[in-house]
Design a protein around this motif. Structure first.
Motif, mmCIF file in Angstrom:
data_model
loop_
_atom_site.group_PDB
_atom_site.id
_atom_site.type_symbol
_atom_site.label_atom_id
_atom_site.label_comp_id
_atom_site.label_asym_id
_atom_site.label_seq_id
_atom_site.Cartn_x
_atom_site.Cartn_y
_atom_site.Cartn_z
ATOM 1 N N GLN A 78 0.825 -1.199 0.000
ATOM 2 C CA GLN A 78 0.000 0.000 0.000
ATOM 3 C C GLN A 78 0.861 1.252 0.000
ATOM 4 O O GLN A 78 2.032 1.211 0.356
ATOM 5 N N VAL A 79 0.243 2.309 -0.414
ATOM 6 C CA VAL A 79 0.828 3.645 -0.287
ATOM 7 C C VAL A 79 -0.093 4.371 0.676
ATOM 8 O O VAL A 79 -1.264 4.573 0.380
ATOM 9 N N GLN A 80 0.437 4.717 1.841
ATOM 10 C CA GLN A 80 -0.408 5.343 2.845
ATOM 11 C C GLN A 80 0.062 6.747 3.155
ATOM 12 O O GLN A 80 1.227 7.091 2.948
ATOM 13 N N ASP A 81 -0.869 7.549 3.642
ATOM 14 C CA ASP A 81 -0.545 8.910 4.050
ATOM 15 C C ASP A 81 0.199 8.880 5.371
ATOM 16 O O ASP A 81 -0.125 8.090 6.260
ATOM 17 N N ASP A 82 1.187 9.748 5.498
ATOM 18 C CA ASP A 82 1.962 9.879 6.734
ATOM 19 C C ASP A 82 1.162 10.740 7.704
ATOM 20 O O ASP A 82 1.179 11.957 7.637
ATOM 21 N N THR A 83 0.463 10.079 8.627
ATOM 22 C CA THR A 83 -0.352 10.800 9.607
ATOM 23 C C THR A 83 0.371 10.980 10.933
ATOM 24 O O THR A 83 -0.137 11.663 11.816
ATOM 25 N N TRP A 84 1.545 10.412 11.094
ATOM 26 C CA TRP A 84 2.273 10.496 12.351
ATOM 27 C C TRP A 84 3.239 11.676 12.401
ATOM 28 O O TRP A 84 3.680 12.063 13.463
ATOM 29 N N THR A 85 3.547 12.281 11.265
ATOM 30 C CA THR A 85 4.404 13.457 11.227
ATOM 31 C C THR A 85 3.525 14.701 11.166
ATOM 32 O O THR A 85 2.578 14.757 10.380
ATOM 33 N N GLN A 86 3.849 15.679 11.986
ATOM 34 C CA GLN A 86 3.041 16.897 12.030
ATOM 35 C C GLN A 86 3.227 17.741 10.774
ATOM 36 O O GLN A 86 4.310 17.772 10.185
ATOM 37 N N MET A 87 2.170 18.428 10.416
ATOM 38 C CA MET A 87 2.232 19.358 9.296
ATOM 39 C C MET A 87 3.037 20.582 9.741
ATOM 40 O O MET A 87 3.140 20.874 10.930
ATOM 41 N N ASN A 88 3.622 21.293 8.782
ATOM 42 C CA ASN A 88 4.409 22.488 9.084
ATOM 43 C C ASN A 88 3.492 23.717 9.082
ATOM 44 O O ASN A 88 2.860 24.024 8.071
ATOM 45 N N ILE A 89 3.448 24.399 10.206
ATOM 46 C CA ILE A 89 2.627 25.602 10.351
ATOM 47 C C ILE A 89 3.560 26.821 10.291
ATOM 48 O O ILE A 89 4.495 26.924 11.073
ATOM 49 N N VAL A 90 3.302 27.715 9.341
ATOM 50 C CA VAL A 90 4.151 28.887 9.135
ATOM 51 C C VAL A 90 3.273 30.139 9.161
ATOM 52 O O VAL A 90 2.197 30.170 8.565
ATOM 53 N N TYR A 91 3.762 31.159 9.845
ATOM 54 C CA TYR A 91 3.041 32.428 9.891
ATOM 55 C C TYR A 91 3.341 33.216 8.625
ATOM 56 O O TYR A 91 4.470 33.623 8.367
ATOM 57 N N ASP A 92 2.321 33.398 7.812
ATOM 58 C CA ASP A 92 2.457 34.161 6.567
ATOM 59 C C ASP A 92 1.071 34.722 6.204
ATOM 60 O O ASP A 92 0.342 34.130 5.407
ATOM 61 N N PRO A 93 0.693 35.833 6.798
ATOM 62 C CA PRO A 93 -0.664 36.366 6.571
ATOM 63 C C PRO A 93 -0.934 36.793 5.133
ATOM 64 O O PRO A 93 -2.094 36.889 4.735
ATOM 65 N N SER A 94 0.095 36.988 4.325
ATOM 66 C CA SER A 94 -0.124 37.400 2.935
ATOM 67 C C SER A 94 -0.384 36.209 2.001
ATOM 68 O O SER A 94 -0.761 36.405 0.847
ATOM 69 N N HIS A 95 -0.204 35.008 2.490
ATOM 70 C CA HIS A 95 -0.415 33.809 1.673
ATOM 71 C C HIS A 95 -1.913 33.607 1.437
ATOM 72 O O HIS A 95 -2.717 33.779 2.348
ATOM 73 N N PRO A 96 -2.316 33.224 0.226
ATOM 74 C CA PRO A 96 -3.754 33.050 -0.052
ATOM 75 C C PRO A 96 -4.405 31.921 0.757
ATOM 76 O O PRO A 96 -5.614 31.935 0.947
ATOM 77 N N ASP A 97 -3.624 30.964 1.253
ATOM 78 C CA ASP A 97 -4.183 29.854 2.032
ATOM 79 C C ASP A 97 -4.030 30.060 3.537
ATOM 80 O O ASP A 97 -4.221 29.119 4.311
ATOM 81 N N ALA A 98 -3.713 31.261 3.958
ATOM 82 C CA ALA A 98 -3.557 31.536 5.387
ATOM 83 C C ALA A 98 -4.928 31.494 6.070
ATOM 84 O O ALA A 98 -5.942 31.886 5.489
ATOM 85 N N ASP A 99 -4.928 30.982 7.303
ATOM 86 C CA ASP A 99 -6.177 30.956 8.063
ATOM 87 C C ASP A 99 -6.459 32.340 8.654
ATOM 88 O O ASP A 99 -5.734 33.300 8.386
ATOM 89 N N GLU A 100 -7.486 32.447 9.479
ATOM 90 C CA GLU A 100 -7.876 33.751 10.031
ATOM 91 C C GLU A 100 -6.820 34.355 10.949
ATOM 92 O O GLU A 100 -6.794 35.559 11.184
#
Length: 148
Positions: A78-100
């Motif tokens: 199988q090819v599985q998603d790596d759910t045990w490694t944390q995603m990288n959170i970066v502060y970038d308010p000008s990015h179009p995919d930035a959260d609130e």
């Protein structure tokens, strides 16, 4: 074990490692992908291998004759998603995919880890190719014995 079993084992290893290299390349290519088709960041993928030709006890008895002809070696399970490694959170308010709060979630792909895995897969591929060529040379020498 026949000479053809060694061909089978080595060729399955080369095929599996080539597939692994493709997945690693996909991971590296998507290092900065913050939005996929479903709107979420790319998640690193990992390849899982298993021994080829293993069967449950019932199917082993049922397929006793066929098991002799099935290939030995390795297969991609199988090819599985790596759910045990944390995603990288970066502060970038000008990015179009930035959260609130101005944070962007980048994939959990570490280029150094991926390059290390790529070198490992490449070396494994080379080892299988070397073993395949050694088996081929043994078979050729065996055939040459009949010609002398």
């Amino acid at each position: 074990m026949s000479i053809f079993d060694s061909f089978n084992i080595n060729s399955s290893g080369m095929t599996a490692q080539r597939f692994r290299m493709d997945i690693i390349s996909e991971n590296i290519a998507n290092t900065n992908t913050t939005r996929t088709a479903d709107g979420t960041p790319y998640v690193r993928k990992v390849v899982r291998f298993a021994e080829k030709g293993t069967q449950t006890p019932f199917s082993r008895i049922l397929n006793e004759r066929l098991d002799h002809y099935s290939g030995r070696g390795v297969k991609v399970v199988q090819v599985q998603d790596d759910t045990w490694t944390q995603m990288n959170i970066v502060y970038d308010p000008s990015h179009p995919d930035a959260d609130e709060n101005g944070y962007v979630t980048y994939p959990n792909v570490n280029t150094v880890t991926e390059m290390t895995n790529l070198i490992d897969a490449s070396r494994s591929y080379e080892a299988n190719a070397t073993a395949f060529n050694a088996s081929k040379n043994i078979a050729n020498r065996g055939l040459d014995l009949g010609n002398t």
